[in-house]
Design an enzyme around this catalytic site. Structure first.
Site, short mmCIF file in Angstrom:
data_model
loop_
_atom_site.label_atom_id
_atom_site.label_comp_id
_atom_site.label_asym_id
_atom_site.label_seq_id
_atom_site.Cartn_x
_atom_site.Cartn_y
_atom_site.Cartn_z
N GLU A 105 0.79 -1.22 0.00
CA GLU A 105 0.00 0.00 0.00
C GLU A 105 0.83 1.28 0.00
O GLU A 105 0.37 2.32 -0.48
CB GLU A 105 -0.93 0.00 1.23
CG GLU A 105 -2.00 -1.06 1.20
CD GLU A 105 -2.99 -0.84 0.07
OE1 GLU A 105 -3.49 0.29 -0.08
OE2 GLU A 105 -3.23 -1.80 -0.69
N SER A 405 -51.28 -32.65 9.28
CA SER A 405 -51.56 -33.58 10.38
C SER A 405 -50.74 -33.33 11.64
O SER A 405 -51.02 -33.92 12.68
CB SER A 405 -51.36 -35.02 9.91
OG SER A 405 -52.28 -35.34 8.90
#
Length: 731
Positions: A105, A405
């Site tokens: 960087e 059910s």
């Protein structure tokens, strides 16, 4: 004497230039001088009037801290926050990682004072040549200024913003050491996947502290600031490795690593952390917890670094995910019949989902799962869908689905409470109800197999999931009783009146229905699902300790009888595959399938664990031909429970209350056995005091063993629902 000739001086370099070039050079010099003057004036007045933030903020700067979630055993689960960040001192960050970031960087970081004029010149030449703003010249200090003061600096690529960043960077450099600046930067930088700072990124990508990273892993992190999403190793592993190796080469050229170390690092395979290490575990559970925390604490959960201790069992969650994923892939692969829908893998392979395919409208088979401790309500595992990134809609806690059910145990519980017994005979025979639901329509319900078995006891009607008996017993005890019982079981969704509710024609929230079964597991008390044990602040002070809630649903004796009936479901009923697979831990449960096979369920329980699973499509449609809960869902439930109980002690069976009355009966008529009843029709039955039969069987006597035209229990069907059109509009 001859006079010496005088040589005419040659024209100067300037004079030899074409006139047009001299004009260009003079104009450029003038414009350059003017621009420098203007730039200097702009620089001098750039931060006048408070237009730039004060670097005094850095003296007390504390980045937002995420709230961290931990499982029931203390293991890390996930983070909640706008920026996931864990601060770390520079001394704990290995030099190799520091070098990777600096070389990548800002390689002259230690030689400049906030502005790298070599990069400025290079960027200006490049950008003038390209006619754009393609190359920047930000130093680490300028990036720090941009990130820390992002709320006060524009994110647009303008010369004004750059000048302000540079001005702030010079101020930062004049006050703080390089080490302090680098420490702030490495704790602040965005590294993708919601990770801010090198420690959090190291944990999320590699499942380890930053201090334990090797060269290849350090280079992988250093690759991310340029484009965090583009080089995300999870989303684009090949691209991430290529960028990583470029950075390793830069480090080699700068002398940060040896040639041999560079070769080894470039060859190192990309090894990413699994869910338990990276903080990506149980995303639907985490989101459910986040909503509760936000209600209780507001925005503090995103900034204050709270510690949240949850009920999640990490191992159980992983088992649940494996069991559900394997079963759903088996269904899509055709193991249970022809599959005619898009599969989950096909959906992922076709590319990004459209807006219509996200949220609550995914086109592939979906599922939901909840496991909880029935005694406390502590949720141990939760799955709200197949892919949280694709659809954050939580089908366990937010969906409204018909239970089929799986609603019947509520009906039968109401019947037992009303004084009916397991041997109470109900006729499984066709009937028609006029003008059901209004509109003058008649309703003739059917069983799933379109057959009728005649008179049968409630016990058999439940474990074989016959619909006609469920409708008839519900009508006999009254709709109000069924609805009131459903509310006591914890269902909060509207339940309409009408006989179809007895076979599950009302929408429910899956978690509520599953939690309702805790009343069976505990012999009478329903527990409210809970996810949070306690919340602490950063100092360890307890801020919140939600109480657990339990509600009495039925008497212990009633619950025990229901358990005995629901145990038959997994031993000889519609979920007999559970017992047949070898899972013999004391357990009960109920299958469920809605009309046309659009929803399939299985909810089961042991004395210390309740678990339920639903499968279906977001937009209801038939799953497949012959879709049934006992066939499609029960195997996944069994796989989950079997693996769980390999690691925990088998609980004792439910103790029978002393007041329960035990009788031997003839199962065909529900009466007491007599000396002439054949052994194959005699069974032991259980009763609440006062509901037991008092007369002997009238079907068998000395002359014959069975009167003509009476029903014999010969059916071996395994159906769990009926083709019953819903005559109601459910709100």
């Amino acid at each position: 004497m001859a006079k010496a000739s005088r040589r005419k001086p040659s024209p100067s370099w300037w004079a030899r230039r074409p006139r047009w070039l001299r004009i260009v050079i003079l104009s450029t010099a003038f414009l350059g001088t003017f621009s420098l003057g203007l730039l200097w004036t702009s620089w001098a007045f750039m931060c006048r009037g408070g237009s730039c933030p004060s670097i005094d903020q850095l003296d007390v700067f504390t980045p937002h801290q995420t709230s961290k979630l931990y499982g029931a055993d203390g293991r890390f689960v996930a983070e909640i926050g706008l920026e996931r960040r864990t601060l770390v001192k520079l001394g704990d960050i290995p030099k190799i990682l520091q070098n990777a970031f600096v070389i990548t960087e800002d390689k002259r970081f230690y030689g400049h004072h906030g502005i790298d004029f070599y990069r400025v010149a290079g960027a200006v030449i490049h950008n003038l040549g390209s006619g754009g703003y393609g190359q920047g010249f930000s130093t680490i200090t300028m990036q720090l200024a941009r990130n820390v003061f992002s709320d006060q600096l524009s994110r647009e690529k303008t010369i004004t913003r750059k000048l302000r960043e540079a001005k702030i960077a010079r101020q930062i450099e004049s006050r703080y050491s390089k080490d302090k600046i680098l420490e702030l930067y490495l704790n602040q930088i965005n590294l993708g996947a919601g990770a801010y700072g090198v420690e959090t990124a190291s944990q999320r990508y590699f499942g380890k502290s930053v201090r334990d990273l090797n060269i290849a892993e350090a280079a992988t992190l250093a690759a991310l600031p340029k484009a965090p999403e583009r080089y995300n190793p999870r989303k684009s592993p090949e691209r991430a490795v290529q960028r990583r190796n470029t950075i390793i080469e830069l480090m080699r050229r700068q002398g940060a690593i040896s040639d041999a170390d560079a070769r080894l690092a470039k060859a190192y395979p990309l090894k990413l952390a699994d869910k338990t290490e990276s903080g990506d575990l149980a995303p639907y559970f985490v989101e459910w917890v986040r909503r509760q925390l936000e209600t209780q604490f507001g925005a503090r959960i995103y900034t204050d670094g709270l510690k949240v201790f949850t009920t999640l069992d990490v191992d159980m969650q992983l088992v649940a995910e494996r069991a559900m994923n394997r079963q759903m892939h088996a269904i899509e692969a055709g193991k249970y019949g022809a599959w005619k829908h898009m599969t989950f893998d096909e959906f992922n392979a076709k590319g990004p989902a459209t807006e219509a395919e996200q949220g609550t409208n995914t086109p592939y088979l979906q599922g939901a799962f909840v496991a909880m401790d029935p005694r406390t309500g502590a949720v141990r595992a939760l799955i709200g869908g197949r892919d949280f990134d694709d659809s954050k809609f939580n089908r366990a806690t937010q969906a409204l689905r018909q239970p089929g059910s799986t609603f019947k145990p509520i009906v039968y519980s109401a019947a037992i409470h009303a004084g009916k017994s397991p041997s109470y005979i109900i006729d499984d025979a066709p009937f028609t109800l006029p003008n059901v639901g209004g509109g003058g329509r008649d309703w003739t319900p059917q069983n799933y197999d379109l057959k009728f078995e005649g008179p049968m006891p409630l016990r058999r009607a439940l474990y074989m999931s016959r619909n006609i008996p469920a409708i008839k017993i519900g009508m006999e005890i009254g709709e109000a009783s069924v609805i009131e019982t459903a509310h006591r079981f914890g269902l909060t969704t509207p339940i309409p009146t009408g006989p179809a509710i007895n076979i599950g024609a009302a929408d429910v929230i899956p978690m509520e229905l599953i939690a309702g079964y805790s009343a069976f597991a505990t012999l009478g008390a329903r527990a409210t699902p809970t996810a949070i044990i306690r919340v602490e602040n950063a100092k360890g002070d307890v801020l919140w300790e939600p109480p657990s809630a339990r509600y009495e649903v039925m008497a212990k004796e009633e619950a025990w009888i229901m358990v005995s009936m629901l145990k038959d479901v997994v031993q000889r009923g519609t979920a007999a595959s559970v017992y047949g697979s070898g899972f013999h831990v004391p357990a009960g449960g109920k299958t469920g399938t809605t009309n046309d096979g659009t929803d399939v369920w299985f909810i089961g329980f042991t004395p210390d664990l309740v678990a339920g699973m639903w499968m279906g499509f977001d937009k209801p449609q038939t799953i497949m031909r012959g879709a049934q809960g006992g066939r499609l869902v029960a195997p996944a439930w069994t796989a989950f429970m079997s693996e769980v109980y390999q690691r925990r002690a088998t609980p004792a069976d439910w103790p029978r209350p002393e007041s329960i009355v035990v009788r031997e009966i003839d199962k065909n008529d529900g009466m007491l056995r007599n000396p002439y009843c054949p052994a194959d029709v005699v069974q032991t039955e259980y009763y609440l005091p006062g509901t037991e039969p008092t007369q002997e069987c009238t079907l068998h006597n000395e002359q014959n063993t069975l009167f003509p035209n009476t029903s014999v229990d010969t059916s071996r069907g395994r159906r769990d629902t009926a083709r019953v059109p819903n005559p109601f509009k459910i709100p």
